[in-house]
Design a protein around this motif. Structure first.
Motif, PDB file in Angstrom:
ATOM      1  N   LEU A   1      49.306  60.925  49.034  1.00 59.95           N
ATOM      2  CA  LEU A   1      49.511  61.953  48.007  1.00 59.95           C
ATOM      3  C   LEU A   1      49.945  61.321  46.687  1.00 59.95           C
ATOM      4  CD1 LEU A   1      49.555  64.981  47.386  1.00 59.95           C
ATOM      5  CD2 LEU A   1      51.938  65.018  48.153  1.00 59.95           C
ATOM      6  N   VAL A   2      50.839  60.328  46.748  1.00 65.46           N
ATOM      7  CA  VAL A   2      51.293  59.649  45.530  1.00 65.46           C
ATOM      8  C   VAL A   2      50.126  58.948  44.842  1.00 65.46           C
ATOM      9  CG1 VAL A   2      52.712  57.739  44.682  1.00 65.46           C
ATOM     10  CG2 VAL A   2      53.674  59.376  46.292  1.00 65.46           C
ATOM     11  N   VAL A   3      49.293  58.275  45.644  1.00 61.91           N
ATOM     12  CA  VAL A   3      48.133  57.583  45.077  1.00 61.91           C
ATOM     13  C   VAL A   3      47.177  58.573  44.427  1.00 61.91           C
ATOM     14  CG1 VAL A   3      46.107  56.183  45.632  1.00 61.91           C
ATOM     15  CG2 VAL A   3      48.310  55.638  46.651  1.00 61.91           C
ATOM     16  N   LEU A   4      46.991  59.731  45.067  1.00 66.08           N
ATOM     17  CA  LEU A   4      46.130  60.766  44.486  1.00 66.08           C
ATOM     18  C   LEU A   4      46.687  61.256  43.156  1.00 66.08           C
ATOM     19  CD1 LEU A   4      45.156  62.928  47.611  1.00 66.08           C
ATOM     20  CD2 LEU A   4      43.595  61.614  46.173  1.00 66.08           C
ATOM     21  N   LEU A   5      48.004  61.425  43.091  1.00 61.98           N
ATOM     22  CA  LEU A   5      48.628  61.908  41.860  1.00 61.98           C
ATOM     23  C   LEU A   5      48.550  60.859  40.752  1.00 61.98           C
ATOM     24  CD1 LEU A   5      51.791  63.664  43.347  1.00 61.98           C
ATOM     25  CD2 LEU A   5      49.859  64.774  42.208  1.00 61.98           C
TER      26      LEU A   5
ATOM     27  N   ALA B   1      44.947  60.582  39.498  1.00 67.82           N
ATOM     28  CA  ALA B   1      44.297  61.893  39.439  1.00 67.82           C
ATOM     29  C   ALA B   1      43.164  61.937  38.418  1.00 67.82           C
ATOM     30  CB  ALA B   1      45.336  62.969  39.125  1.00 67.82           C
ATOM     31  N   ALA B   2      43.388  61.340  37.242  1.00 70.13           N
ATOM     32  CA  ALA B   2      42.372  61.390  36.197  1.00 70.13           C
ATOM     33  C   ALA B   2      41.098  60.671  36.624  1.00 70.13           C
ATOM     34  CB  ALA B   2      42.922  60.777  34.910  1.00 70.13           C
TER      35      ALA B   2
ATOM     36  N   GLN C   1      37.250  62.333  37.877  1.00 73.30           N
ATOM     37  CA  GLN C   1      35.955  61.938  37.324  1.00 73.30           C
ATOM     38  C   GLN C   1      34.959  61.594  38.430  1.00 73.30           C
ATOM     39  OE1 GLN C   1      36.686  58.717  34.625  1.00 73.30           O
ATOM     40  NE2 GLN C   1      37.670  60.001  33.074  1.00 73.30           N
ATOM     41  N   VAL C   2      35.486  61.085  39.554  1.00 74.24           N
ATOM     42  CA  VAL C   2      34.610  60.669  40.644  1.00 74.24           C
ATOM     43  C   VAL C   2      34.122  61.852  41.468  1.00 74.24           C
ATOM     44  CG1 VAL C   2      34.473  59.290  42.756  1.00 74.24           C
ATOM     45  CG2 VAL C   2      35.659  58.389  40.753  1.00 74.24           C
ATOM     46  N   VAL C   3      35.060  62.728  41.884  1.00 68.71           N
ATOM     47  CA  VAL C   3      34.694  63.811  42.817  1.00 68.71           C
ATOM     48  C   VAL C   3      34.774  65.200  42.208  1.00 68.71           C
ATOM     49  CG1 VAL C   3      35.438  62.445  44.793  1.00 68.71           C
ATOM     50  CG2 VAL C   3      37.053  63.999  43.717  1.00 68.71           C
ATOM     51  N   GLY C   4      35.405  65.329  41.045  1.00 69.82           N
ATOM     52  CA  GLY C   4      35.544  66.639  40.446  1.00 69.82           C
ATOM     53  C   GLY C   4      36.908  67.249  40.712  1.00 69.82           C
ATOM     54  N   ALA C   5      37.274  68.223  39.866  1.00 76.98           N
ATOM     55  CA  ALA C   5      38.603  68.825  39.948  1.00 76.98           C
ATOM     56  C   ALA C   5      38.793  69.610  41.242  1.00 76.98           C
ATOM     57  CB  ALA C   5      38.833  69.738  38.744  1.00 76.98           C
TER      58      ALA C   5
ATOM     59  N   MET D   1      39.347  52.234  42.648  1.00 77.47           N
ATOM     60  CA  MET D   1      40.645  52.371  43.303  1.00 77.47           C
ATOM     61  C   MET D   1      40.532  51.902  44.749  1.00 77.47           C
ATOM     62  SD  MET D   1      41.610  56.116  41.729  1.00 77.47           S
ATOM     63  CE  MET D   1      39.905  56.697  41.817  1.00 77.47           C
ATOM     64  N   PRO D   2      40.575  50.592  44.986  1.00 78.30           N
ATOM     65  CA  PRO D   2      40.365  50.074  46.340  1.00 78.30           C
ATOM     66  C   PRO D   2      41.396  50.569  47.350  1.00 78.30           C
ATOM     67  CG  PRO D   2      41.151  48.346  44.870  1.00 78.30           C
ATOM     68  CD  PRO D   2      40.799  49.504  44.012  1.00 78.30           C
ATOM     69  N   GLY D   3      42.656  50.697  46.910  1.00 77.62           N
ATOM     70  CA  GLY D   3      43.679  51.182  47.832  1.00 77.62           C
ATOM     71  C   GLY D   3      43.415  52.603  48.284  1.00 77.62           C
ATOM     72  N   LEU D   4      43.017  53.456  47.348  1.00 78.69           N
ATOM     73  CA  LEU D   4      42.720  54.851  47.692  1.00 78.69           C
ATOM     74  C   LEU D   4      41.480  54.935  48.572  1.00 78.69           C
ATOM     75  CD1 LEU D   4      43.316  57.825  47.419  1.00 78.69           C
ATOM     76  CD2 LEU D   4      42.045  57.857  45.271  1.00 78.69           C
ATOM     77  N   ALA D   5      40.470  54.130  48.270  1.00 88.96           N
ATOM     78  CA  ALA D   5      39.257  54.132  49.090  1.00 88.96           C
ATOM     79  C   ALA D   5      39.567  53.697  50.518  1.00 88.96           C
ATOM     80  CB  ALA D   5      38.205  53.208  48.476  1.00 88.96           C
ATOM     81  N   ALA D   6      40.343  52.623  50.661  1.00 85.28           N
ATOM     82  CA  ALA D   6      40.702  52.140  51.998  1.00 85.28           C
ATOM     83  C   ALA D   6      41.539  53.175  52.740  1.00 85.28           C
ATOM     84  CB  ALA D   6      41.461  50.824  51.889  1.00 85.28           C
ATOM     85  N   ALA D   7      42.463  53.824  52.027  1.00 87.99           N
ATOM     86  CA  ALA D   7      43.295  54.846  52.654  1.00 87.99           C
ATOM     87  C   ALA D   7      42.455  56.035  53.103  1.00 87.99           C
ATOM     88  CB  ALA D   7      44.384  55.309  51.685  1.00 87.99           C
ATOM     89  N   GLY D   8      41.464  56.396  52.297  1.00 86.40           N
ATOM     90  CA  GLY D   8      40.590  57.509  52.672  1.00 86.40           C
ATOM     91  C   GLY D   8      39.791  57.202  53.924  1.00 86.40           C
ATOM     92  N   VAL D   9      39.254  55.989  54.009  1.00 91.23           N
ATOM     93  CA  VAL D   9      38.506  55.592  55.211  1.00 91.23           C
ATOM     94  C   VAL D   9      39.434  55.570  56.424  1.00 91.23           C
ATOM     95  CG1 VAL D   9      37.190  53.751  56.307  1.00 91.23           C
ATOM     96  CG2 VAL D   9      36.803  54.273  53.892  1.00 91.23           C
ATOM     97  N   LEU D  10      40.644  55.060  56.225  1.00 97.34           N
ATOM     98  CA  LEU D  10      41.609  54.985  57.322  1.00 97.34           C
ATOM     99  C   LEU D  10      41.987  56.380  57.811  1.00 97.34           C
ATOM    100  CD1 LEU D  10      43.413  53.217  59.082  1.00 97.34           C
ATOM    101  CD2 LEU D  10      45.120  53.251  57.245  1.00 97.34           C
ATOM    102  N   ALA D  11      42.170  57.322  56.883  1.00 94.30           N
ATOM    103  CA  ALA D  11      42.538  58.685  57.266  1.00 94.30           C
ATOM    104  C   ALA D  11      41.428  59.352  58.073  1.00 94.30           C
ATOM    105  CB  ALA D  11      42.853  59.509  56.013  1.00 94.30           C
ATOM    106  N   LEU D  12      40.191  59.250  57.594  1.00 94.61           N
ATOM    107  CA  LEU D  12      39.077  59.877  58.314  1.00 94.61           C
ATOM    108  C   LEU D  12      38.823  59.183  59.651  1.00 94.61           C
ATOM    109  CD1 LEU D  12      36.452  60.684  55.515  1.00 94.61           C
ATOM    110  CD2 LEU D  12      38.094  62.206  56.615  1.00 94.61           C
ATOM    111  N   SER D  13      38.998  57.871  59.692  1.00 91.34           N
ATOM    112  CA  SER D  13      38.823  57.147  60.948  1.00 91.34           C
ATOM    113  C   SER D  13      39.855  57.585  61.978  1.00 91.34           C
ATOM    114  CB  SER D  13      38.943  55.641  60.711  1.00 91.34           C
ATOM    115  OG  SER D  13      37.928  55.178  59.854  1.00 91.34           O
ATOM    116  N   SER D  14      41.076  57.835  61.528  1.00 91.43           N
ATOM    117  CA  SER D  14      42.123  58.293  62.440  1.00 91.43           C
ATOM    118  C   SER D  14      41.792  59.666  63.005  1.00 91.43           C
ATOM    119  CB  SER D  14      43.472  58.338  61.711  1.00 91.43           C
ATOM    120  OG  SER D  14      43.838  57.045  61.249  1.00 91.43           O
ATOM    121  N   LEU D  15      41.224  60.528  62.174  1.00 86.50           N
ATOM    122  CA  LEU D  15      40.812  61.849  62.661  1.00 86.50           C
ATOM    123  C   LEU D  15      39.681  61.718  63.676  1.00 86.50           C
ATOM    124  CD1 LEU D  15      40.864  63.980  59.373  1.00 86.50           C
ATOM    125  CD2 LEU D  15      42.502  64.054  61.259  1.00 86.50           C
ATOM    126  N   ALA D  16      38.729  60.840  63.385  1.00 87.28           N
ATOM    127  CA  ALA D  16      37.599  60.646  64.306  1.00 87.28           C
ATOM    128  C   ALA D  16      38.053  60.066  65.632  1.00 87.28           C
ATOM    129  CB  ALA D  16      36.551  59.735  63.661  1.00 87.28           C
TER     130      ALA D  16
END
Length: 331
Positions: free
Chosen positions: A134-138, A141-142, A146-150, A245-260
């Motif tokens: 959440l902190v990384v997203l905040l 945020a800008a 730009q990458v995924v939309g508001a 944002m490599p840290g955010l990208a890695a965290a996103g993959v890690l989060a979805l992988s954990s769900l899978a």
């Protein structure tokens, strides 16, 4: 292995192969052949070394979560690494259940106490990861907008906020109930599942009511999570992938992988591969780059745990059947 379990294992394997096959078809054949040429051994070695460090730190966290007098750190570490093999080949963090069983069997830790410790370790790791995400997203945020939309950004932040906040609320409820149910006498061994759960809740309530315990274990969880995300972020340059944002990208993959991993064992690779495709393509990475990252992600997540876990199983004289049948090993 029962026929039902073999059938479920076979279905998981087929489902994983189908997912990987579908993802591979998204990549041009020429790009697919060239994936090994993208690998940077220096970055890969650094990522693997950091991953090993986080694995060791996780076992230190398990030891810290146990109440005094604790078993020897070396014994807890061996148990954690040995049982961690199950998290690679079975879904839903089955290795954590094995740790509880082995702590009771080999270290004489009461089942309720071991359950409480593993629950706290898992909860703090998930909570710290959610807050960090959440902190990384905040902070970004800008750029993220730009990458995924508001709209997508708002949805991601709401999902992470609700998930993390809900987990914290549940932990508070468990802690309060545990304090209310506390008893000066521990239930006798073999008293039943309800008594074990009551002891686990009581122990959790007692532990989480100690500021020193909470601060120490939360700080340890933060160190591990940051190291884990950094290791997977290193896999991006290791396969020649550049994102904003490599840290955010890695965290996103890690989060979805954990769900899978709730449904498919991470060792089969389908969950991480699908997560890599889903997240990295949003960052503008081509399918070949996303698939290359998935391969590096799999190596970093599986090879160190396997290379350390198997010798630990041998050191403890454990066999696969020992994880599922307590009666097979005399105490």
């Amino acid at each position: 292995m029962s026929s039902a379990r073999r059938g479920w294992w076979f279905l998981q394997l087929i489902a994983s192969l189908l997912v990987i096959g579908a993802l591979v078809r998204e990549v041009d054949a020429a790009q697919l052949v060239g994936i090994p040429d993208r690998l940077s051994l220096g970055w890969m070695a650094a990522a693997l070394a950091l991953k090993v460090a986080t694995l060791c730190f996780h076992e230190l966290r398990t030891w810290l979560a146990l109440p005094a007098p604790r078993p020897p750190l070396s014994q807890v570490t061996l148990i954690g690494f040995a049982a961690g093999i199950l998290n690679l080949i079975l879904p839903a963090r089955a290795g954590d259940v094995a740790v509880i069983m082995l702590l009771h069997r080999l270290c004489r830790v009461r089942t309720g106490i071991a359950t409480s410790a593993m629950g706290i370790v898992s909860f703090l790791e998930a909570a710290v990861f959610g807050i960090l995400l959440l902190v990384v997203l905040l902070i970004g945020a800008a750029q993220w907008e730009q990458v995924v939309g508001a709209d997508a950004l708002d949805q991601a932040m709401q999902l992470v906020s609700f998930g993390t906040g809900g987990a914290v609320i549940v932990a508070i409820i468990v802690a309060v109930l545990g304090r209310m149910m506390s008893s000066p006498e521990a239930p006798p061994e073999g008293a039943g599942l309800l008594s074990m759960l009551r002891e686990a809740m009581t122990e959790t309530g007692s532990a989480l009511s100690s500021p020193r315990y909470v601060v120490l274990n939360t700080a340890a969880a933060l160190v591990q999570v940051i190291g884990m995300i950094a290791a997977f972020a290193m896999a991006l340059p290791a396969v020649g992938v550049t994102v904003a944002m490599p840290g955010l990208a890695a965290a996103g993959v890690l989060a979805l992988s954990s769900l899978a991993a709730v449904a498919l064992p991470p060792g089969y690779g389908a969950g991480p591969a699908a997560a890599s495709m889903a997240v990295l393509t949003v960052f503008g990475v081509d399918p070949a780059g996303a698939l290359a990252y998935a391969g590096a992600w799999w190596i970093i997540s599986q090879v160190p745990a396997t290379a350390i876990g198997i010798p630990c199983m041998l050191a403890l004289d454990l066999k696969p059947g020992d994880f599922s049948s307590p009666s097979q090993r005399t105490e």
